[in-house]
Design a protein around this motif. Structure first.
Motif: not given
Length: 100
Positions: A62-77, A6-15
């Motif tokens: 990063d729960p403070v900045k509400q961001e999730i970092y993934v090991a993928l490129t934008r093209e892969a996504v 419920s807290q992670v929903r809405g977090f920004h995803i960074h490739a």
């Protein structure tokens, strides 16, 4: 560390090469009750396509900045599976109906 969905929903995803969207939902594997995919809304990037990102691709949260970092490129996504590719039971795809 564990996080409430419920807290992670809405977090920004960074490739690895930029922002791609935000967490809209989660897909859980019923066999082992583990997180399989993040359901990511990319409406601000590739025109509203909802994509699946494997939980194995998560590098850090990063729960403070509400961001999730993934090991993928934008093209892969962009070329990855969409929500339509997931085997979701029909009852879970139907809108919720409230009867009063």
């Amino acid at each position: 560390m564990v996080h409430k969905t419920s807290q992670v929903r809405g977090f920004h995803i960074h490739a690895s090469d930029g922002v791609i969207g935000h967490v809209d939902d989660f897909l859980i594997d019923e066999a082992g009750w583990v997180l399989r995919y993040l359901v990511v809304d990319t409406s601000n990037w590739i025109g509203g396509r909802t994509v699946l990102i494997s939980a194995a691709a998560i590098e850090r949260v990063d729960p403070v900045k509400q961001e999730i970092y993934v090991a993928l490129t934008r093209e892969a996504v962009k070329g990855g599976p969409s929500i339509e590719a997931a085997e979701i039971p029909l009852v879970e795809t139907l809108p919720t109906v409230w009867i009063m």
